[in-house]
Design an enzyme around this catalytic site. Sequence first.
Site, mmCIF file in Angstrom:
data_model
loop_
_atom_site.group_PDB
_atom_site.id
_atom_site.type_symbol
_atom_site.label_atom_id
_atom_site.label_comp_id
_atom_site.label_asym_id
_atom_site.label_seq_id
_atom_site.Cartn_x
_atom_site.Cartn_y
_atom_site.Cartn_z
ATOM 1 N N ARG A 94 0.905 -1.177 0.000
ATOM 2 C CA ARG A 94 0.000 0.000 0.000
ATOM 3 C C ARG A 94 0.923 1.200 0.000
ATOM 4 N NH1 ARG A 94 -2.511 3.601 -1.033
ATOM 5 N NH2 ARG A 94 -4.244 4.585 0.060
ATOM 6 N N HIS A 97 1.504 7.340 1.237
ATOM 7 C CA HIS A 97 0.363 8.250 1.094
ATOM 8 C C HIS A 97 0.080 8.911 2.430
ATOM 9 C CE1 HIS A 97 -1.504 4.607 2.742
ATOM 10 N NE2 HIS A 97 -2.487 5.379 3.181
ATOM 11 N N HIS A 99 -3.468 11.033 4.587
ATOM 12 C CA HIS A 99 -4.902 11.340 4.552
ATOM 13 C C HIS A 99 -5.108 12.767 5.039
ATOM 14 C CE1 HIS A 99 -5.498 7.134 3.817
ATOM 15 N NE2 HIS A 99 -4.765 6.859 4.865
ATOM 16 N N GLU A 104 -5.744 7.588 10.963
ATOM 17 C CA GLU A 104 -5.956 6.168 10.635
ATOM 18 C C GLU A 104 -5.590 5.297 11.824
ATOM 19 O OE1 GLU A 104 -4.358 4.939 6.860
ATOM 20 O OE2 GLU A 104 -3.719 3.001 7.655
ATOM 21 N N HIS A 143 2.626 7.568 5.356
ATOM 22 C CA HIS A 143 2.833 6.172 5.752
ATOM 23 C C HIS A 143 2.716 5.225 4.568
ATOM 24 C CE1 HIS A 143 -1.481 7.135 6.277
ATOM 25 N NE2 HIS A 143 -1.725 5.899 5.869
ATOM 26 N N GLU A 166 -11.471 8.054 -0.710
ATOM 27 C CA GLU A 166 -10.244 8.069 -1.502
ATOM 28 C C GLU A 166 -9.880 9.481 -1.937
ATOM 29 O OE1 GLU A 166 -8.354 5.556 -1.583
ATOM 30 O OE2 GLU A 166 -9.876 4.574 -0.395
HETATM 31 MN MN MN Z 1 -3.600 5.136 5.021
#
Ligand code: MN
Length: 384
Positions: A94, A97, A99, A104, A143, A166
């Site tokens: 993953r 990125h 947010h 999170e 992260h 998203e």
């Molecule tokens: Mn995340």
Amino acid sequence: MAEVSRRDMLGAAAAGGVVATATGTETFGQGQPPFGPTPAPLAGSELPSFRFQLGAVAPKRWDGGWAKEATVAEFPVSQALAGVLMSLAPGGLRELHWHANAAEWAYVIKGQCRVTTINPQGQSQIVDFNAGDVWYFPRGFGHSIQGIGSEDCLFVLVFDNGYFSEFGTFSISDWIGHTPPEVLAKYFGVPVATFANFPKREVYIAKGPVPPPLPANPAPGSLDNGPLSHRYRLLAHRPDVYPGGTNRLVSQHQFPISTTVTGALMQIKPGALREPHWHPNANEWQYYISGRARMTVFGSHGRVRTEEFNAGDVGYVPQGYGHYIENIGNEDVELLIALNNGTYESISLADWIGANSHLLLATNFEVPENTFKDFQTRNRFLVG
Ligand code: MN
Ligand code: MN
């Protein structure tokens, strides 16, 4: 108080914050938005569904893994928290990125993964997670998550914003891919051609080799982790034990970086009851890992709703709404809970009854005083 006008106080209250009062300084708001009108899904004469079958949703798939989500778009009552179920194959990444609109919190259900983070001080942590571990990334911290080991890594992500989506996720490949190569070349001090084969779209989940183990003894001068770890070993923690099951709670008290989320891993025995209670300061998001449960939610004005929950289902309880959970199956209910406040608060029906005189209770319920003499009001929590 003299220096603080009423207008100043109202302004501060609207923003959430700290005000001086006659008795000292009080914090309020806890980072949550101020109360406004009742959200539309809760304003009707009937309560809406508090259940969403996340397990039944078809996932979005990549070579390195898959993901599916429950936001207000799929689960309208879930205004303050959103969730994602994600799986990463060994080597599945993953990508890097952040947010913009949510912190999170996560719980690893199975497998292993490696997490990298960066904080606003430029400090980074690279740490491995096993089943039973929790992570927390404050809003905006960068992260990545990569599956390691030999099996797929499955985890539940919870975001402290029901409107998380998203569109609030900012990926490194998306940004680099939409930045002119000339700017990147100048910034990183490399030829423009370096970026010719970089992706022009968001990668989201990539697939690469499983990385080697982290060094058991890091080289001198090689770490700058920052003061607070992003990892908390929840399952490894000794649980609180009750006749009806066990509970492991992790708030900011145990896990200091987790300032906006409290989590719990709860095991409810067959026939047992998670007692009626409410949370004064938080909304509750649930993921049912195993077993069969029934939850009843009380929403005032005679509104009560009871629904059944199976493995893979998500549940939600609005802040301040009364609720209880019964195990109606033959095996344990295993339940993951996330509350959108780093400080844990709850009030139970038994504690409340027990805190009042029988005379007052008799008056309140219009029944004889001795009705209450045998009520058990101590140490209920998970009633066996
Ligand atoms: Mn995340
Ligand atoms: Mn609760």
